[in-house]
Enzyme design. Structure first.
Site, mmCIF file in Angstrom:
data_model
loop_
_atom_site.group_PDB
_atom_site.id
_atom_site.type_symbol
_atom_site.label_atom_id
_atom_site.label_comp_id
_atom_site.label_asym_id
_atom_site.label_seq_id
_atom_site.Cartn_x
_atom_site.Cartn_y
_atom_site.Cartn_z
ATOM 1 N N GLU A 215 0.861 -1.198 0.000
ATOM 2 C CA GLU A 215 0.000 0.000 0.000
ATOM 3 C C GLU A 215 0.888 1.235 0.000
ATOM 4 O OE1 GLU A 215 -3.496 0.962 0.040
ATOM 5 O OE2 GLU A 215 -2.274 2.761 -0.230
ATOM 6 N N THR B 173 -9.270 4.427 -0.524
ATOM 7 C CA THR B 173 -9.966 5.693 -0.761
ATOM 8 C C THR B 173 -11.109 5.882 0.237
ATOM 9 O OG1 THR B 173 -9.426 5.656 -3.103
ATOM 10 C CG2 THR B 173 -11.330 6.971 -2.465
ATOM 11 N N CYS B 174 -11.884 4.826 0.456
ATOM 12 C CA CYS B 174 -13.073 4.922 1.310
ATOM 13 C C CYS B 174 -12.722 5.468 2.686
ATOM 14 C CB CYS B 174 -13.717 3.544 1.417
ATOM 15 S SG CYS B 174 -15.006 3.457 2.649
ATOM 16 N N CYS C 34 -15.467 7.896 1.463
ATOM 17 C CA CYS C 34 -16.736 7.724 2.192
ATOM 18 C C CYS C 34 -16.675 8.148 3.660
ATOM 19 C CB CYS C 34 -17.170 6.267 2.165
ATOM 20 S SG CYS C 34 -16.772 5.379 0.657
ATOM 21 N N LYS D 159 -15.819 11.911 4.256
ATOM 22 C CA LYS D 159 -16.939 12.645 3.624
ATOM 23 C C LYS D 159 -18.172 12.612 4.514
ATOM 24 C CE LYS D 159 -19.889 10.598 1.732
ATOM 25 N NZ LYS D 159 -19.885 9.946 0.432
ATOM 26 N N TYR E 192 -6.798 -1.103 10.463
ATOM 27 C CA TYR E 192 -6.680 -1.958 9.266
ATOM 28 C C TYR E 192 -5.304 -2.599 9.191
ATOM 29 C CZ TYR E 192 -11.158 -0.746 7.274
ATOM 30 O OH TYR E 192 -12.498 -0.645 7.051
ATOM 31 N N TYR F 16 -21.904 12.095 -7.932
ATOM 32 C CA TYR F 16 -21.933 11.868 -6.475
ATOM 33 C C TYR F 16 -21.090 12.913 -5.743
ATOM 34 C CZ TYR F 16 -23.494 6.881 -6.715
ATOM 35 O OH TYR F 16 -24.162 5.712 -6.882
ATOM 36 N N GLU G 160 -22.509 15.852 -3.334
ATOM 37 C CA GLU G 160 -22.305 15.708 -1.889
ATOM 38 C C GLU G 160 -21.488 16.877 -1.336
ATOM 39 O OE1 GLU G 160 -22.524 10.838 -1.501
ATOM 40 O OE2 GLU G 160 -20.551 11.769 -1.519
ATOM 41 N N ASP H 185 -12.655 -0.459 -7.883
ATOM 42 C CA ASP H 185 -12.722 0.630 -8.866
ATOM 43 C C ASP H 185 -11.721 0.465 -10.013
ATOM 44 O OD1 ASP H 185 -14.458 1.588 -6.974
ATOM 45 O OD2 ASP H 185 -13.624 3.618 -6.916
ATOM 46 N N GLU I 109 -42.667 4.708 6.927
ATOM 47 C CA GLU I 109 -43.957 4.013 6.876
ATOM 48 C C GLU I 109 -44.668 4.236 5.536
ATOM 49 O OE1 GLU I 109 -47.309 5.618 9.285
ATOM 50 O OE2 GLU I 109 -45.921 7.205 9.843
HETATM 51 P P1 NDP Z 1 -19.325 10.745 -11.404
HETATM 52 O O1 NDP Z 1 -18.993 9.953 -12.608
HETATM 53 O O2 NDP Z 1 -20.433 10.342 -10.515
HETATM 54 O O3 NDP Z 1 -19.570 12.251 -11.838
HETATM 55 C C1 NDP Z 1 -18.667 12.956 -12.646
HETATM 56 C C2 NDP Z 1 -19.332 14.226 -13.092
HETATM 57 O O4 NDP Z 1 -18.411 15.046 -13.808
HETATM 58 C C3 NDP Z 1 -20.507 13.963 -14.020
HETATM 59 O O5 NDP Z 1 -21.550 14.840 -13.653
HETATM 60 C C4 NDP Z 1 -19.937 14.290 -15.387
HETATM 61 O O6 NDP Z 1 -20.894 14.745 -16.290
HETATM 62 C C5 NDP Z 1 -18.983 15.422 -15.041
HETATM 63 N N1 NDP Z 1 -17.911 15.574 -16.039
HETATM 64 C C6 NDP Z 1 -17.138 14.602 -16.561
HETATM 65 N N2 NDP Z 1 -16.255 15.114 -17.424
HETATM 66 C C7 NDP Z 1 -16.464 16.455 -17.463
HETATM 67 C C8 NDP Z 1 -15.872 17.516 -18.195
HETATM 68 N N3 NDP Z 1 -14.866 17.319 -19.046
HETATM 69 N N4 NDP Z 1 -16.367 18.763 -17.985
HETATM 70 C C9 NDP Z 1 -17.396 18.965 -17.122
HETATM 71 N N5 NDP Z 1 -17.976 17.990 -16.410
HETATM 72 C C10 NDP Z 1 -17.524 16.748 -16.585
HETATM 73 O O7 NDP Z 1 -17.936 10.831 -10.614
HETATM 74 P P2 NDP Z 1 -17.590 11.304 -9.149
HETATM 75 O O8 NDP Z 1 -16.195 11.794 -9.266
HETATM 76 O O9 NDP Z 1 -18.629 12.208 -8.594
HETATM 77 O O10 NDP Z 1 -17.628 9.950 -8.354
HETATM 78 C C11 NDP Z 1 -16.876 8.831 -8.828
HETATM 79 C C12 NDP Z 1 -17.530 7.547 -8.406
HETATM 80 O O11 NDP Z 1 -17.252 7.325 -7.043
HETATM 81 C C13 NDP Z 1 -19.052 7.543 -8.505
HETATM 82 O O12 NDP Z 1 -19.494 7.216 -9.781
HETATM 83 C C14 NDP Z 1 -19.417 6.523 -7.484
HETATM 84 O O13 NDP Z 1 -19.366 5.260 -8.090
HETATM 85 C C15 NDP Z 1 -18.331 6.669 -6.430
HETATM 86 N N6 NDP Z 1 -18.802 7.459 -5.275
HETATM 87 C C16 NDP Z 1 -19.814 6.976 -4.508
HETATM 88 C C17 NDP Z 1 -20.281 7.690 -3.434
HETATM 89 C C18 NDP Z 1 -21.395 7.125 -2.612
HETATM 90 O O14 NDP Z 1 -21.634 5.928 -2.700
HETATM 91 N N7 NDP Z 1 -22.112 7.933 -1.845
HETATM 92 C C19 NDP Z 1 -19.723 8.975 -3.072
HETATM 93 C C20 NDP Z 1 -18.676 9.419 -3.952
HETATM 94 C C21 NDP Z 1 -18.247 8.680 -5.003
HETATM 95 P P3 NDP Z 1 -21.824 13.733 -17.118
HETATM 96 O O15 NDP Z 1 -22.817 13.178 -16.144
HETATM 97 O O16 NDP Z 1 -22.456 14.598 -18.133
HETATM 98 O O17 NDP Z 1 -20.932 12.712 -17.684
#
Ligand code: NDP
Length: 443
Positions: free
Chosen positions: A18, A25-26, A31, A34, A82, A162, A166, A287, A426
Site C-alpha cells: 500500500e 480511498t473509502c 466515504c 466525507k 486496518y 456523487y 455531496e 474501482d 412508513e
Molecule cells: P461521477 O462519474 O459520478 O460524476 C462525474 C461528473 O463530472 C458527471 O456529472 C460528469 O458529467 C462530469 N464531467 C465529466 N467530465 C467532465 C468535463 N470534461 N467537464 C465537465 N464535467 C464533466 O464521478 P464522481 O467523481 O462524482 O464519483 C466517482 C464515483 O465514485 C461515482 O461514480 C461513485 O461510483 C463513487 N462514489 C460513490 C459515493 C457514494 O456511494 N455515496 C460517493 C462518492 C463517489 P456527465 O454526467 O455529463 O458525464
C-alpha cells in the site's frame, strides 16, 4: 484489505502493498471522512432548526480546523486498525508502492525489493480526474478537500455526480457561498429522472446556486481570487474551484503490460465475472475494474476472489440490485431499476407508485424540504424491482429495503406489512399508484 485478511485467516501466505495509508480511498479520502463532513454540515442546519423547537442560541460559531483535525484523527485511528488486523492475521504489510515485473513478481518501488507470489490481486482503486483546461492547476479535487487550511468564502464545484453533489451540500452547510455547475440539465446522470429533478431542488433548498448546461474552459488567477470562464461565455468569480469531474482507474505505471494484464480505453483492468484478468493467476477487484465503483461492492468482489481461488468454489459476484446512497442533504437512497430502465426491460407490465410529502420534522422547523418516494413493480404479481427515496435517513431505509428487492418481494408483501408510526419510512407500505396521488418529485 478484506481479501488479504480472509486469505491469511485461511492459512495462505499473504502480503499487501500500500503506497498510502491502509484503508483505501473509502477510509482515507472518501466515504468515511466525507460522511463526517456531512454530519458537520447537518449540525449547522440542526442548530438553525432548533430555534423553532424552543432553543435559543447565541454566538454560534463554526471552527473548520477543529472538524478537519477531528476527522483526520479518526481516519488515522481506522487506518491503524486496518494495518493491525492484517498483521494480527499473519499477513505482511509493505508500506510502499508495488509495480508488476512479470505475472508472478512485484517490485516494491521505495526499497527495490522484489516479491513473488502464486496469485496476485490488483485492488489499487481509482484517482480523481480533471479535464486539462487552461489554469486547471488552480483547481482542487476531492483528495484536497479534506485537508484545506481554511474554508474559502466562496467555492465553485464543477460536476453533477456523487462527489460534486455531496460536496456542494457540505460546503453550503458549512457556510461557504457555493455554486455547483454541471454541463447537463439534471444532476446524477443514471439515476431515476424524478430523483434527478428532486436532487436539484434539494441543492437549491440548501442555498446552492445551481448552474446547468455549461462547462468551464479556463480558470484565471487574479488578485481577488479566481475567475472561471465557461463555454456559454459566462464567467464566475470565486475563491476556490473544486473539480469533481469523475475518477479513473489508477493503473498508469503499474507494469500491467509486463504481466500480460489487459486494460480498456479508460485504463480499467479487464476481468471476467470471476474478476480474473487476461493473466490467469492475476485477479482485479474494485474501482480499478470500473464496474460498480462502490466500496461494499469491491469487498464482495474480494470475497468472491477468495472463494474462487482459495476455496475451490468459483464465485461470481452478482452486480444486480446493489443499494446505494448519495449523501446530499437530505440524502438519496436507491436500489434496483429506475423507471426508464424498468420500462425498457419490462414494458407495459411496469407499475409505478410515488409519494411526496413534507416530513413532520420540517413542519415545525418551517423548512420546505420534502421527501420523495418511488416504488416500481413488474408483472401481474407486482414484484418490486426498484425503490428510490430522497429524504432524511434514506440510506438507512434503503439498506433494509434492498433485502426486499433482492428477495423478490411483491407489492402485496409491502401492503400487508404494518406501518411504524410516525416515521418517514412508513409511507413505503402505504403507497398508491402514481396517477391516483398525482405526486411529482417536487410537489
Ligand atoms: P461521477 O462519474 O459520478 O460524476 C462525474 C461528473 O463530472 C458527471 O456529472 C460528469 O458529467 C462530469 N464531467 C465529466 N467530465 C467532465 C468535463 N470534461 N467537464 C465537465 N464535467 C464533466 O464521478 P464522481 O467523481 O462524482 O464519483 C466517482 C464515483 O465514485 C461515482 O461514480 C461513485 O461510483 C463513487 N462514489 C460513490 C459515493 C457514494 O456511494 N455515496 C460517493 C462518492 C463517489 P456527465 O454526467 O455529463 O458525464
Amino acid at each position: 484489505m478484506r481479501a488479504g485478511r480472509v486469505a491469511a485467516q485461511l492459512g495462505k501466505k499473504v502480503a499487501v502493498a500500500e503506497e498510502s495509508k491502509p484503508g483505501g480511498t473509502c477510509v482515507v479520502r472518501g466515504c468515511v471522512p466525507k460522511k463526517y463532513l456531512v454530519y458537520g454540515a447537518e449540525y449547522g442546519a440542526a442548530i438553525e432548526a432548533a430555534q423553532k423547537y424552543g432553543w435559543s442560541l447565541e454566538n454560534v460559531k463554526f471552527d473548520w480546523a477543529l472538524l478537519r483535525d477531528s476527522i483526520q484523527t479518526e481516519v488515522n485511528r481506522l487506518s491503524g486498525i486496518y494495518a493491525g488486523i492484517l498483521e494480527r492475521n499473519g499477513a505482511t504489510l509493505y508500506s510502499e508502492r508495488a509495480e508488476l515485473v512479470d505475472a508472478h513478481t512485484v517490485r516494491l518501488t521505495s526499497s527495490g525489493k522484489e516479491v513473488t507470489a502464486e496469485n496476485i490481486l490488483i485492488a489499487v482503486g481509482g484517482r480523481p480526474w480533471m479535464p486539462q483546461i487552461k489554469g486547471i492547476e488552480h483547481a482542487i479535487m476531492s483528495d484536497d478537500a479534506f485537508l484545506l487550511d481554511k474554508l474559502p468564502e466562496s467555492i465553485l464545484i464543477v460536476g453533477g455526480g456523487y462527489i460534486a453533489s455531496e460536496f456542494a451540500g457540505i460546503f453550503a452547510g458549512l457556510g461557504v457561498k457555493t455554486v455547483q455547475s454541471y454541463r447537463g440539465d439534471a444532476l446524477l446522470r443514471g439515476f431515476d429522472d424524478e430523483v434527478r429533478e428532486a436532487a436539484g431542488v434539494v441543492q437549491v433548498h440548501n442555498g446552492i446556486d445551481m448552474r446547468f448546461g455549461s462547462s468551464p474552459t479556463e480558470i484565471k488567477k487574479t488578485k481577488g481570487g479566481l475567475i472561471v470562464s465557461f463555454d456559454d461565455h459566462t464567467k464566475i468569480g470565486t475563491d476556490m474551484v473544486f473539480m469533481a469531474t469523475g475518477r479513473k482507474p489508477h493503473t498508469t505505471g503499474l507494469g500491467l503490460e509486463n504481466a500480460g494484464v489487459e486494460v480498456d480505453d479508460n485504463g480499467a483492468v479487464i476481468v471476467d465475472e470471476y474478476s480474473q484478468t487476461s493473466a490467469k493467476n492475476i485477479y482485479a477487484v474494485g474501482d480499478v475494474t470500473n464496474r460498480v465503483n462502490l466500496t461494499p461492492v469491491a469487498i464482495r468482489e474480494g470475497m468472491a476472489f477468495v472463494e474462487t481461488v482459495f476455496k475451490d468454489n468459483p464465485t461470481a459476484y452478482d452486480h444486480r440490485d446493489i443499494a446505494s446512497a448519495v449523501f446530499t442533504r437530505p440524502p438519496i437512497g436507491v436500489v434496483g431499476l429506475n423507471e426508464a430502465q424498468a420500462r425498457s426491460e419490462y414494458g407495459e407490465s411496469v407499475t409505478v407508485y410515488t409519494t411526496s410529502f413534507r416530513p413532520m420534522k420540517n413542519v415545525i422547523a418551517d423548512k420546505p424540504q420534502r421527501c420523495f418516494m418511488k416504488l416500481i413493480t413488474e408483472g401481474k404479481d407486482e414484484r418490486v424491482i426498484g425503490i428510490h427515496i430522497v429524504g432524511d435517513d434514506s440510506p438507512e431505509i434503503i439498506q433494509a429495503l434492498g433485502i426486499c428487492v433482492k428477495a423478490g418481494l411483491t407489492k402485496a408483501d409491502f401492503d400487508r406489512t404494518c406501518a411504524v408510526h410516525p416515521t418517514l419510512a412508513e409511507e413505503i407500505v402505504t403507497l398508491k399508484p402514481r396517477d391516483i396521488g398525482k405526486t411529482t418529485a417536487v410537489s
